[in-house]
Design a protein around this motif. Structure first.
Motif, PDB file in Angstrom:
ATOM      1  N   PHE A   1     -10.087 -10.740   2.373  1.00 23.63           N
ATOM      2  CA  PHE A   1      -9.745  -9.589   1.896  1.00 23.63           C
ATOM      3  C   PHE A   1      -8.810  -9.628   0.517  1.00 23.63           C
ATOM      4  CE2 PHE A   1     -11.114  -8.811   5.924  1.00 23.63           C
ATOM      5  CZ  PHE A   1     -11.522  -7.346   5.918  1.00 23.63           C
ATOM      6  N   GLN A   2      -8.776  -8.484  -0.174  1.00 20.59           N
ATOM      7  CA  GLN A   2      -8.023  -8.436  -1.509  1.00 20.59           C
ATOM      8  C   GLN A   2      -7.032  -7.298  -1.337  1.00 20.59           C
ATOM      9  OE1 GLN A   2     -10.997  -8.639  -4.337  1.00 20.59           O
ATOM     10  NE2 GLN A   2     -10.653 -11.086  -4.560  1.00 20.59           N
ATOM     11  N   PRO A   3      -5.750  -7.207  -1.562  1.00 21.91           N
ATOM     12  CA  PRO A   3      -5.035  -6.062  -1.579  1.00 21.91           C
ATOM     13  C   PRO A   3      -5.480  -5.120  -2.762  1.00 21.91           C
ATOM     14  CG  PRO A   3      -3.428  -7.996  -1.999  1.00 21.91           C
ATOM     15  CD  PRO A   3      -4.925  -8.365  -1.910  1.00 21.91           C
ATOM     16  N   VAL A   4      -5.740  -3.696  -2.363  1.00 22.75           N
ATOM     17  CA  VAL A   4      -5.862  -2.977  -3.355  1.00 22.75           C
ATOM     18  C   VAL A   4      -4.509  -2.177  -4.061  1.00 22.75           C
ATOM     19  CG1 VAL A   4      -6.992  -0.689  -3.548  1.00 22.75           C
ATOM     20  CG2 VAL A   4      -8.119  -2.244  -2.022  1.00 22.75           C
ATOM     21  N   ARG A   5      -4.745  -2.218  -5.287  1.00 26.48           N
ATOM     22  CA  ARG A   5      -3.588  -1.639  -5.918  1.00 26.48           C
ATOM     23  C   ARG A   5      -3.755  -0.328  -6.849  1.00 26.48           C
ATOM     24  NH1 ARG A   5      -0.526  -5.864  -5.122  1.00 26.48           N
ATOM     25  NH2 ARG A   5      -1.659  -8.004  -5.412  1.00 26.48           N
ATOM     26  N   GLY A   6      -2.950   0.330  -7.025  1.00 20.01           N
ATOM     27  CA  GLY A   6      -3.277   1.690  -7.942  1.00 20.01           C
ATOM     28  C   GLY A   6      -3.437   2.883  -6.908  1.00 20.01           C
TER      29      GLY A   6
ATOM     30  N   ILE B   1     -13.380  -0.901   1.460  1.00 21.97           N
ATOM     31  CA  ILE B   1     -11.798  -0.819   1.578  1.00 21.97           C
ATOM     32  C   ILE B   1     -11.439  -0.247   2.836  1.00 21.97           C
ATOM     33  CG2 ILE B   1      -9.971   0.489   0.164  1.00 21.97           C
ATOM     34  CD1 ILE B   1     -11.507   0.551  -2.192  1.00 21.97           C
ATOM     35  N   TYR B   2     -10.319  -0.873   3.289  1.00 20.46           N
ATOM     36  CA  TYR B   2      -9.939  -0.685   4.621  1.00 20.46           C
ATOM     37  C   TYR B   2      -8.135  -0.420   4.613  1.00 20.46           C
ATOM     38  CZ  TYR B   2     -14.553  -1.727   5.647  1.00 20.46           C
ATOM     39  OH  TYR B   2     -15.913  -1.659   5.567  1.00 20.46           O
ATOM     40  N   ASP B   3      -7.774   0.319   5.792  1.00 21.88           N
ATOM     41  CA  ASP B   3      -6.425   0.366   5.920  1.00 21.88           C
ATOM     42  C   ASP B   3      -5.812  -0.588   6.900  1.00 21.88           C
ATOM     43  OD1 ASP B   3      -7.086   1.734   8.367  1.00 21.88           O
ATOM     44  OD2 ASP B   3      -6.515   3.557   7.683  1.00 21.88           O
ATOM     45  N   GLU B   4      -4.504  -0.461   7.257  1.00 18.74           N
ATOM     46  CA  GLU B   4      -3.900  -1.669   8.234  1.00 18.74           C
ATOM     47  C   GLU B   4      -4.570  -1.304   9.587  1.00 18.74           C
ATOM     48  OE1 GLU B   4      -1.617  -4.322   9.295  1.00 18.74           O
ATOM     49  OE2 GLU B   4      -1.396  -3.749   7.179  1.00 18.74           O
ATOM     50  N   ARG B   5      -4.632   0.017  10.109  1.00 16.16           N
ATOM     51  CA  ARG B   5      -5.212   0.104  11.472  1.00 16.16           C
ATOM     52  C   ARG B   5      -6.863  -0.771  11.417  1.00 16.16           C
ATOM     53  NH1 ARG B   5      -8.828   2.509  13.782  1.00 16.16           N
ATOM     54  NH2 ARG B   5      -9.821   3.213  11.970  1.00 16.16           N
TER      55      ARG B   5
ATOM     56  N   LEU C   1      -5.853   4.095  -5.371  1.00 19.82           N
ATOM     57  CA  LEU C   1      -6.316   3.765  -3.849  1.00 19.82           C
ATOM     58  C   LEU C   1      -5.436   3.530  -2.651  1.00 19.82           C
ATOM     59  CD1 LEU C   1      -9.664   2.405  -4.715  1.00 19.82           C
ATOM     60  CD2 LEU C   1      -9.374   4.314  -3.744  1.00 19.82           C
ATOM     61  N   ALA C   2      -4.197   2.928  -3.246  1.00 15.38           N
ATOM     62  CA  ALA C   2      -3.320   2.397  -2.399  1.00 15.38           C
ATOM     63  C   ALA C   2      -2.168   3.524  -2.048  1.00 15.38           C
ATOM     64  CB  ALA C   2      -2.928   0.833  -2.422  1.00 15.38           C
ATOM     65  N   ALA C   3      -2.174   4.463  -2.797  1.00 20.62           N
ATOM     66  CA  ALA C   3      -1.021   5.493  -2.814  1.00 20.62           C
ATOM     67  C   ALA C   3      -0.582   5.880  -1.582  1.00 20.62           C
ATOM     68  CB  ALA C   3      -1.425   6.753  -3.808  1.00 20.62           C
ATOM     69  N   ASP C   4      -1.608   6.218  -0.623  1.00 22.07           N
ATOM     70  CA  ASP C   4      -1.274   6.653   0.825  1.00 22.07           C
ATOM     71  C   ASP C   4      -0.958   5.580   1.755  1.00 22.07           C
ATOM     72  OD1 ASP C   4      -1.792   9.109  -0.144  1.00 22.07           O
ATOM     73  OD2 ASP C   4      -3.924   9.024   0.397  1.00 22.07           O
ATOM     74  N   GLY C   5      -0.918   4.438   1.380  1.00 20.97           N
ATOM     75  CA  GLY C   5      -0.510   3.269   2.301  1.00 20.97           C
ATOM     76  C   GLY C   5      -1.423   1.899   1.644  1.00 20.97           C
ATOM     77  N   ALA C   6      -0.991   0.992   2.444  1.00 16.28           N
ATOM     78  CA  ALA C   6      -1.633  -0.465   2.221  1.00 16.28           C
ATOM     79  C   ALA C   6      -3.261  -0.253   2.311  1.00 16.28           C
ATOM     80  CB  ALA C   6      -0.761  -1.503   2.764  1.00 16.28           C
ATOM     81  N   ARG C   7      -3.868  -0.859   1.470  1.00 14.80           N
ATOM     82  CA  ARG C   7      -5.355  -0.994   1.609  1.00 14.80           C
ATOM     83  C   ARG C   7      -5.638  -2.342   1.103  1.00 14.80           C
ATOM     84  NH1 ARG C   7      -5.118   3.590   3.302  1.00 14.80           N
ATOM     85  NH2 ARG C   7      -6.085   5.694   2.551  1.00 14.80           N
ATOM     86  N   TRP C   8      -6.990  -2.808   1.686  1.00 11.79           N
ATOM     87  CA  TRP C   8      -7.431  -4.045   1.506  1.00 11.79           C
ATOM     88  C   TRP C   8      -9.130  -3.757   1.319  1.00 11.79           C
ATOM     89  CZ3 TRP C   8      -3.591  -3.548   4.744  1.00 11.79           C
ATOM     90  CH2 TRP C   8      -2.434  -4.176   4.498  1.00 11.79           C
ATOM     91  N   ARG C   9      -9.565  -4.494   0.125  1.00 14.12           N
ATOM     92  CA  ARG C   9     -11.096  -4.528   0.065  1.00 14.12           C
ATOM     93  C   ARG C   9     -11.512  -5.945   0.396  1.00 14.12           C
ATOM     94  NH1 ARG C   9     -14.535  -2.959  -5.262  1.00 14.12           N
ATOM     95  NH2 ARG C   9     -16.254  -2.068  -4.084  1.00 14.12           N
ATOM     96  N   ILE C  10     -12.612  -5.896   1.024  1.00 14.61           N
ATOM     97  CA  ILE C  10     -13.280  -6.957   1.512  1.00 14.61           C
ATOM     98  C   ILE C  10     -13.951  -7.573   0.191  1.00 14.61           C
ATOM     99  CG2 ILE C  10     -15.675  -6.043   1.902  1.00 14.61           C
ATOM    100  CD1 ILE C  10     -15.325  -7.609   4.719  1.00 14.61           C
ATOM    101  N   ILE C  11     -14.019  -9.033   0.434  1.00 13.29           N
ATOM    102  CA  ILE C  11     -14.388  -9.723  -1.099  1.00 13.29           C
ATOM    103  C   ILE C  11     -15.821  -9.545  -1.227  1.00 13.29           C
ATOM    104  CG2 ILE C  11     -12.610 -11.480  -0.660  1.00 13.29           C
ATOM    105  CD1 ILE C  11     -14.968 -13.422   0.380  1.00 13.29           C
ATOM    106  N   GLU C  12     -16.132  -9.635  -2.895  1.00  8.17           N
ATOM    107  CA  GLU C  12     -17.574  -9.372  -3.068  1.00  8.17           C
ATOM    108  C   GLU C  12     -18.590 -10.137  -2.540  1.00  8.17           C
ATOM    109  OE1 GLU C  12     -18.058  -9.870  -7.296  1.00  8.17           O
ATOM    110  OE2 GLU C  12     -19.736  -8.949  -7.506  1.00  8.17           O
ATOM    111  N   GLU C  13     -18.336 -11.328  -2.212  1.00  4.65           N
ATOM    112  CA  GLU C  13     -19.314 -12.077  -1.394  1.00  4.65           C
ATOM    113  C   GLU C  13     -19.766 -11.624  -0.057  1.00  4.65           C
ATOM    114  OE1 GLU C  13     -17.996 -16.126  -0.581  1.00  4.65           O
ATOM    115  OE2 GLU C  13     -19.644 -16.585   0.554  1.00  4.65           O
TER     116      GLU C  13
END
Lengths: 292, 217
Positions: A180-185, A162-166, A187-199
């Motif tokens: 990447f897929q956006p992370v919700r809930g 899981i990674y942030d914008e920077r 884990l994204a409370a402190d700013g936008a986060r994305w998770r790298i896909i499972e594959e």
């Protein structure tokens, strides 16, 4: 209460601590790093509840689980990185190095890439993305991506992916949306986060490795390309030379090592041959024997 | 094909090291035996292990030194030199010194580098006697080795060379070593070297260059 004077550890204590860390981890801290070391040691001594450095060193030395040493190591390493950092070296991998390695391999055979000092995973995942996107022969070979770090906390984050914008700022938008897929809930409370896909998460094999320990590095053999960028800057001259020897053992004949842009293998070891490619200079293990 | 996806329970098997120490799992006796193995990878591992064993004793140091020229594999030679640099005992330093007179420049440089990677208090006593050697080449190597050490007496050793060594090339090696670190306290020795070899234009050039570097310009 930790008994460290305001001006920091006395020189003899500081030297004893640095000697210990160098011997156990390869990490080398000089007087110039005092501000960095003193604060972290004081915090750990307070957390463990010991008053003197001597007592703290005893914990580090004799604790059977090694937990405290691992915690200290996690604090002592800096893990700032981002996707596609020093991208010209990744370009070199997909435009030159892999083609050269594949020239003498049958389709279907295995290529092994090791990201040593992978921190939170941006480097091995960047390698995976570059291979999928830009190496046309990627489906002809079995490509194994190994990644290691001495810091157990960053490895957990790397596996989580899981990674942030920077961290993603260097990644083109179409690759972000593809991998990447956006992370919700929460884990994204402190700013936008994305998770790298499972594959991709399943395509990198992360492990906890102290590259200053020959027994651990022995698990890495037959590697075709090692990325070891901005890791050996934490080592002293002899530590770097020893690490170069470890990488020499880990590499397959004709394998390559890629260092950070400010690092030069010729100042560490004579075992490798520098190879100038259009995008970058890498260092190669000779097919038989060494370079000297 | 493509990227290999790992399955649960698979992946690289890195041994867990309970004591967080290094090299402790291979005993000195095993490592010594490994130095003679037919496989260079085993010999390199044996050298690494001896290097991490603290002071493995005179037999191990002799065995390591014996591999420096006796092993055809450059990787083994490098592992042996690195191990001796890590052991860093007076005996390890003394074992390296004889190789400074070899014709093989790469070997000489690697040996010098290994001595310089030892603590200065260990390397200096091994190198200082060479300043009195009859062979000026060996005196030059000693100057180069001493010049790379971080030691409070370093400038004094090099100044003495500039003031007393009969060979101009040895004196120039000392100038070079001093100029690299910038040691203004050696300025008077530098002037003396220039006076000792008044007809040598290269001495004048080297001394001028060093003088400028000491004075910051």
């Amino acid at each position: 209460m930790a008994d460290i004077p305001a001006e920091g550890l006395p020189p003899a204590d500081y030297a004893a601590l640095c000697d210990f860390l160098r011997a156990r981890t390869g990490l080398s801290f000089t007087e110039a790093k005092r501000y960095f070391v003193d604060r972290r040691i004081a915090a750990r001594m307070a957390a463990v509840g010991v008053a003197t450095l001597r007592d703290y060193l005893n914990v580090l030395r004799f604790q059977a689980s090694g937990e405290e040493l691992q915690r200290l190591v996690n604090l002592m390493t800096v893990n700032e990185t981002y996707f596609f950092r020093e991208k010209y070296q990744l370009d070199c991998l997909v435009r030159s190095v892999l083609d050269e390695l594949a020239r003498n391999r049958r389709p279907g055979s295995r290529l092994r890439i090791w990201s040593a000092g992978c921190a939170t995973g941006e480097e091995p995942y960047s390698i995976a993305i570059m291979l999928l996107e830009q190496w046309s022969r990627v489906d002809e070979y079995e490509i194994e991506i190994l990644a290691s770090d001495i810091d157990s906390a960053v490895l957990e984050r790397a596996r989580e992916g899981i990674y942030d914008e920077r961290a993603l700022q260097g990644l083109p938008a179409h690759l972000r949306s593809k991998y990447f897929q956006p992370v919700r809930g929460a884990l994204a409370a402190d700013g936008a986060r994305w998770r790298i896909i499972e594959e991709l998460r399943e395509s990198v094999d992360f492990s906890l490795v102290n590259i200053a320990d020959p027994r651990q590095v022995q698990a890495f053999r037959g590697i075709d390309v090692i990325f070891c960028r901005n890791l050996l800057i934490y080592f002293d001259d002899l530590g770097r030379r020893e690490a170069a020897g470890m990488f020499y053992d880990a590499l397959a004949p004709n394998g390559f090592i890629c260092l950070g842009h400010s690092e030069s293998m010729s100042r560490m070891s004579s075992l490798f041959v520098p190879r100038r490619f259009p995008d970058a200079i890498l260092y190669q293990k000779p097919a038989e024997g060494g370079a000297s | 094909m493509g990227l290999v996806r790992k399955k649960p329970g698979t992946g690289i098997a890195v041994p867990h090291v309970d004591d967080h120490g290094m090299g402790a799992s291979v005993g000195t006796a095993d490592a010594l035996a490994g130095l003679g193995d037919a496989d260079p990878a085993v010999r390199r591992q044996a050298a690494h292990a001896l290097g991490q064993a603290g002071d493995p004793g005179p037999a191990a140091i002799a065995a390591l030194a014996g591999r420096i020229e006796g092993d055809g594999d450059p990787g083994v030679r490098e592992a042996v030199l690195t191990a001796l640099a890590r052991i860093a005992s007076p005996a390890a330093a003394a074992a390296l010194v004889p190789f400074l007179d070899r014709e093989d420049a790469a070997l000489r440089n690697a040996v010098l580098e290994s001595l310089q990677q030892m603590p200065a208090g260990v390397a200096a006593p091994a190198l200082l006697p060479l300043l009195d050697h009859s062979d000026p080449d060996l005196r030059i190597f000693a100057v180069q080795g001493l010049g790379g050490l971080v030691h409070p007496d370093r400038a004094a050793w090099l100044a003495a060379v500039m003031e007393h060594d009969a060979d101009v090339n040895v004196g120039l090696a000392a100038v070079e070593a001093l100029a690299e670190a910038g040691s203004p306290e050696a300025l008077s020795s530098l002037e003396r070297l220039a006076r000792r070899f008044p007809g040598d234009p290269f001495v004048a050039f080297a001394v001028d260059t060093a003088r400028s570097s000491f004075r910051g310009g």
